[in-house]
Scaffold this motif. Structure first.
Motif, PDB file in Angstrom:
ATOM      1  N   ALA A 477       0.818  -1.179   0.110  1.00  0.00           N
ATOM      2  CA  ALA A 477       0.055   0.058  -0.110  1.00  0.00           C
ATOM      3  C   ALA A 477       0.816   1.045  -0.131  1.00  0.00           C
ATOM      4  O   ALA A 477       0.432   2.113  -0.629  1.00  0.00           O
ATOM      5  CB  ALA A 477      -1.032  -0.008   1.282  1.00  0.00           C
ATOM      6  N   ILE A 480       1.620   2.772  -3.422  1.00  0.00           N
ATOM      7  CA  ILE A 480       0.648   3.073  -4.522  1.00  0.00           C
ATOM      8  C   ILE A 480       0.755   4.364  -4.910  1.00  0.00           C
ATOM      9  O   ILE A 480       0.594   5.164  -6.039  1.00  0.00           O
ATOM     10  CB  ILE A 480      -0.860   3.037  -4.071  1.00  0.00           C
ATOM     11  N   HIS A 500      -8.507   0.730  -3.896  1.00  0.00           N
ATOM     12  CA  HIS A 500      -8.069   0.782  -2.515  1.00  0.00           C
ATOM     13  C   HIS A 500      -8.745   1.936  -1.454  1.00  0.00           C
ATOM     14  O   HIS A 500      -8.875   3.137  -2.081  1.00  0.00           O
ATOM     15  CB  HIS A 500      -6.377   1.226  -2.304  1.00  0.00           C
ATOM     16  N   THR A 536      -3.995  -2.465  -6.701  1.00  0.00           N
ATOM     17  CA  THR A 536      -4.307  -2.740  -5.685  1.00  0.00           C
ATOM     18  C   THR A 536      -3.177  -3.044  -4.514  1.00  0.00           C
ATOM     19  O   THR A 536      -2.362  -3.246  -5.077  1.00  0.00           O
ATOM     20  CB  THR A 536      -5.587  -3.731  -5.526  1.00  0.00           C
ATOM     21  N   SER A 537      -3.614  -3.478  -3.235  1.00  0.00           N
ATOM     22  CA  SER A 537      -2.579  -3.822  -2.436  1.00  0.00           C
ATOM     23  C   SER A 537      -2.616  -5.211  -2.100  1.00  0.00           C
ATOM     24  O   SER A 537      -3.703  -6.089  -2.258  1.00  0.00           O
ATOM     25  CB  SER A 537      -2.745  -2.913  -1.064  1.00  0.00           C
ATOM     26  N   THR A 539      -2.775  -6.691   0.768  1.00  0.00           N
ATOM     27  CA  THR A 539      -3.584  -7.103   1.766  1.00  0.00           C
ATOM     28  C   THR A 539      -4.937  -6.930   1.256  1.00  0.00           C
ATOM     29  O   THR A 539      -5.882  -7.740   1.797  1.00  0.00           O
ATOM     30  CB  THR A 539      -3.568  -5.876   2.788  1.00  0.00           C
ATOM     31  N   LEU A 540      -5.212  -6.389   0.213  1.00  0.00           N
ATOM     32  CA  LEU A 540      -6.742  -6.495  -0.260  1.00  0.00           C
ATOM     33  C   LEU A 540      -6.947  -7.198  -1.271  1.00  0.00           C
ATOM     34  O   LEU A 540      -8.278  -7.803  -1.579  1.00  0.00           O
ATOM     35  CB  LEU A 540      -6.766  -4.862  -0.863  1.00  0.00           C
ATOM     36  N   TYR A 544     -10.948  -8.748  -1.523  1.00  0.00           N
ATOM     37  CA  TYR A 544     -11.706  -8.589  -2.315  1.00  0.00           C
ATOM     38  C   TYR A 544     -11.931  -9.695  -3.132  1.00  0.00           C
ATOM     39  O   TYR A 544     -10.996  -9.872  -4.580  1.00  0.00           O
ATOM     40  CB  TYR A 544     -11.189  -7.298  -3.356  1.00  0.00           C
TER      41      TYR A 544
END
Length: 901
Positions: A477, A480, A500, A536-537, A539-540, A544
């Motif tokens: 993240a 980004i 994000h 996106t990251s 973690t996501l 998602y």
């Protein structure tokens, strides 16, 4: 070493200057006390004589298992010692002996180097330098030693047997009934050419008395203890005469050479035997014809054959050889060793492979077979060596993958605004080539060489007509913002969507930001198809599910070391994303840890290294077969493109100092405090004028700088947890890569109170102590600290207050400079940077300038960048004069947090 070190192993790290360092590494298993004791002795030796510890280690028989890296270098040193022991007339040569590395030694060790920290710094020149260092150590010590060379060697290891003066010679006796000739000679000193002078051994009978003759023949008698052939030669007296031998006599002699040499007899034999021409193996040739499909699932043609040394034979030819020959046979104008039992097993294996010809063999199968041929044949006879060679088509593809400068060029699209350096264009071509063949690619260029630019250039080449689906970029993240900045600068036409919540689904393109709430981040397929890139990251990805329901064109991982642990949910979620092409980006060397390599390639080219259990079994086998690393490197290297700042193809294309802005995001805690601080400033600025207003503005500037560093610096409480500071997280990410490369970094801050927290944080990243230097450090102590940082022993970082680091320092060991908080005065920052970048620096210096996104830091940095001629007004030496003179509205716009709603 403390008691806790019974869970640490001793390993070698190769430093950027190609020197060796010994380090303790944590392990999950308990180390036996005896093993720990031996390792501690080696480490103590390294600490007391860093320049010669490896030379001395080569003489020792170490009764314990070593880490792969330590074993590798000690085997290299042992090779020197074994070569030294074989040198004739060492006593005569005493002060001028130069041990030359045996043919193929450097190449063999280059290909078989294990995964270890700094493996990328192991070059032919580096190994040759080590060998020269061994020669220097021997020369220095033998000059100082008062006894004979043999006595010196016994002080190193009493079990060593240096070469005597007797030579065994075997030569081909062409056009004679007996095809080989044997003669024993002895050396009588060194000739004018620097080589031993020889006389037939029979002359010694006339010139030596009984005691002298017994001494001369001591090595021969020792060899006779284990060799019936030599014992017969001594007993019959034939040792003292030239002999004509048939194939059987010569074969018996050649097989026993290791025993003779271990006894101190020097052997001179034909080159074809030295070069291991006697090895028998089954060879599988794969991929002569171009397959109809691409990727690891492409079906390849294959055919087996049998090789004896460097000669290839068909199964029919082997049958003829078995009928006519055994032992040494003269075939195709060469002598080869014919072992009937081995050839029969090889022939049987060859027939079994031919039976597989009716089944499909994919490119993935072929590549895996190079690492583990057992995958091709269940229950293969362990006594049969199986090798895999590349057919014409496969060889041409792999050659281009490993020589990217020869790949067909491709040009970025007209909307791409960056001018690529030569090596970056090469990287683009290489990425495009692997994408064309649907093979996963790892772009592992050194930090600062522009991996992002190369990826954006690749994205620009994707067709606009018959547009492919969107590509997905997964990043930490904290990166980004950096990607947004690079896209806006170099490829603003790229249709990008940031999935994000911290960016609220923003568009990074020049068309402006799209607003969206976190719950609206999911896009339907129709909208995704219109995009070029989604960001996106890590973690996501696991949060998602919709990301897994779209067939992405290209899946790109930045900082791909994030998936090094295959067991985490994050890694499994990333690997489950469907895509056509895969790219991994990392500035961290991929050769440091064997355990990380499998997970990376399980993403890039699933199955290439087998499943996890298969690779684990392979890794365990490396303990007994270190040469297996050569096969592993041969397998993975075509898919990895790594250029270093020191590469000759790169270094001339780079400025000496590479400056880059590193964007960080505020943590949730920082955002809350920042908004409150803005509100407090707004409430107080309305009723404040004159000198009080100026003081309020200046103190606010300082408070906001502190807050951007870490909220605990502002509040004066807490333990400076990294999770509460975007800058700390960004610094940790950068320094992880610096540590993996064993480089060194200077971290500048203008706040003395930040030096301690930064030091404590960085020591958790580097696993080594670092240094702090600020204005309160005495001159005497300052000199000592500088010497420690500049010393051979690895000191990874120095944290400096900006003023303390401004003058009088020469810190050329560092090739990274981090400006943790900005002085907003380019002259001051450049002066600090020049502590590393100055006379004496031989490496490229990478300067990381931290900027916190959406804050006053970013806005003032933008002002300076856009209008350099105003820099002196914005950042006057007496303070931020221009800021204090702004009206209330402009001032509050400057301080206000500018993040998407």
């Amino acid at each position: 070493m403390t008691d806790k070190n019974n869970k640490q192993v001793l390993a070698v790290s190769v430093m950027p200057d190609q020197t060796l360092s010994l380090e303790w590494e944590d392990t999950q298993r308990k180390i036996p006390p005896e093993q720990s004791r031996v390792w501690k002795e080696i480490y103590d030796d390294f600490s007391s004589r860093a320049k010669s510890w490896l030379y001395h280690a080569g003489f020792k028989e170490i009764p314990t298992q070593l880490s792969p890296s330590l074993d590798y270098f000690i085997r290299f040193s042992r090779c020197f010692v074994e070569t030294l022991l074989k040198m004739p007339e060492l006593e005569t040569l005493r002060h001028g002996a130069v041990v030359a590395s045996p043919f193929g030694t450097i190449a063999e060790f280059m290909s078989a180097r294990p995964m270890m920290a700094g493996a990328e710094y192991v070059t032919r020149e580096m190994l040759q330098g080590l060998w020269q260092g061994f020669n220097a150590s021997f020369a220095g010590e033998i000059t100082a030693f008062e006894g004979r060379v043999s006595e010196y060697l016994r002080t190193q290891n009493p079990d060593l047997h240096p070469a005597g003066r007797v030579f065994f010679h075997l030569v081909e006796n062409k056009n004679q009934a007996q095809p080989f000739a044997f003669m024993a000679t002895y050396s009588t000193g060194i000739g004018a050419n620097g080589k031993p002078k020889h006389l037939p051994l029979k002359h010694a009978i006339k010139t030596h008395d009984d005691n002298a003759l017994l001494t001369l023949l001591s090595t021969v008698h020792k060899a006779g203890e284990s060799s019936a052939l030599v014992a017969d030669l001594i007993e019959s007296g034939e040792l003292f005469h030239p002999l004509a031998w048939d194939e059987d006599d010569a074969f018996q002699f050649l097989k026993e050479i290791p025993d003779y040499e271990a006894s101190g007899v020097i052997c001179r034999i034909p080159d074809w035997w030295k070069q291991s021409a006697a090895q028998t193996r089954v060879n599988i040739s794969l991929g002569d014809q171009k397959p109809s499909l691409t990727g690891l699932d492409a079906i390849l043609d294959f055919k087996p054959g049998i090789a004896i040394g460097d000669l290839e034979f068909t199964p029919e030819e082997i049958k003829t050889i078995l009928e006519e020959s055994r032992g040494l046979a003269f075939i195709k104008n060469k002598w080869v060793a014919v072992d009937p039992e081995k050839l029969k097993k090889a022939l049987d294996t060859c027939h079994r492979i031919e039976d597989l010809a009716g089944h499909d063999m994919t490119l993935g199968d072929a590549m895996r077979a190079r690492l583990n041929p057992d995958r091709l044949l269940d229950g293969i006879d362990p006594g049969v060596e199986v090798s895999v060679s590349n057919g014409a088509w496969l060889a041409s593809v792999l050659k281009k993958m490993q020589a990217p400068e020869k790949v067909e060029p491709v040009l970025p699209a007209p909307g791409f605004k960056a001018e690529l350096r030569t090596y970056q264009s090469t990287g683009l071509n290489w990425l495009n080539f692997l994408n064309t063949h649907r093979l996963g690619a790892c772009l592992a260029d050194d930090m600062g060489l522009g991996k992002t630019i190369q990826i954006l250039a690749l994205l620009s080449t994707f067709p606009k007509k018959n547009k492919p689906p969107a590509s997905l970029l997964v990043v930490p993240a904290s990166l980004i913002s950096n990607w947004e900045s690079e896209i806006n600068t170099f490829f603003p036409a790229l249709k990008t969507y940031v999935a994000h919540p911290g960016f609220n689904g923003s568009s990074a393109s020049g068309e402006g930001r799209k607003k969206a709430k976190a719950k609206d981040l999911k896009l339907p397929k129709s909208q995704l198809d219109r995009l070029d890139l989604v960001i996106t990251s890590y973690t996501l990805v696991k949060k998602y599910p919709w990301l897994e329901k779209y067939q992405w064109h290209c899946l790109i991982l930045d900082e791909a070391q994030a998936i090094k642990n295959p067991g985490t949910q994050q890694t499994r979620a990333v690997k489950a994303l469907p895509c056509t092409h895969r790219i991994a980006m990392t500035g961290t060397p991929v050769e440091n840890r064997l355990s990380d390599l499998w997970s990376l390639f399980d993403f890039l080219n699933p199955g290439l290294l087998g499943n996890k259990k298969e690779f684990s079994n392979f890794a365990k086998g490396l303990k007994d077969n270190p040469k297996g690393y050569a096969g592993l490197r041969q397998l993975v290297s075509p898919y990895i493109l790594r250029r270093l700042k020191t590469d000759k193809s790169v270094i001339s294309d780079l400025p000496d100092k590479v400056e880059m802005k590193v964007f960080s995001d505020l943590s949730p805690k920082q955002i809350l405090l920042y908004k409150k601080a803005v509100k407090d400033l707004a409430d107080n600025i309305e009723n404040t004028e004159g000198i009080q207003r100026k003081g309020l503005v200046l103190s606010s500037l300082m408070r906001f700088k502190q807050l951007c560093n870490h909220p605990d610096q502002l509040t004066g409480s807490g333990d400076f947890k990294a999770v509460h500071s975007g800058k700390f997280q960004q610094l940790g990410r950068i320094c992880e890569t610096i540590y993996e490369k064993r480089e060194r970094v200077l971290v500048f801050t203008q706040f003395k109170e930040m030096t301690g927290p930064l030091q404590r944080f960085l020591e958790t990243i580097f696993n080594h102590p670092g240094i702090v230097l600020h204005g309160s450090v005495s001159v005497a102590k300052r000199k000592k600290l500088i010497q420690t940082f500049q010393d051979e022993i690895y000191c990874p970082f120095m944290v400096l207050s900006l003023k303390a680091g401004g003058v009088g320092l020469n810190l050329t060991r560092a090739n990274h400079v981090v400006h943790f908080d900005r002085w907003w005065n380019p002259a001051v920052e450049n002066q600090a940077t020049d502590r590393a970048f100055r006379i004496g620096q031989t490496r490229k210096v990478l300067v990381h300038k931290f900027v916190t996104r959406g804050t006053i830091e970013e806005k003032i940095d933008t002002m300076i960048s856009e209008k350099q001629d105003l820099a002196d007004q914005v950042v006057a030496p007496s303070g931020e004069a221009l800021v204090t003179e702004m009206d209330d509205k402009k001032l509050m716009d400057l301080f206000r947090l500018s993040l998407p709603d």
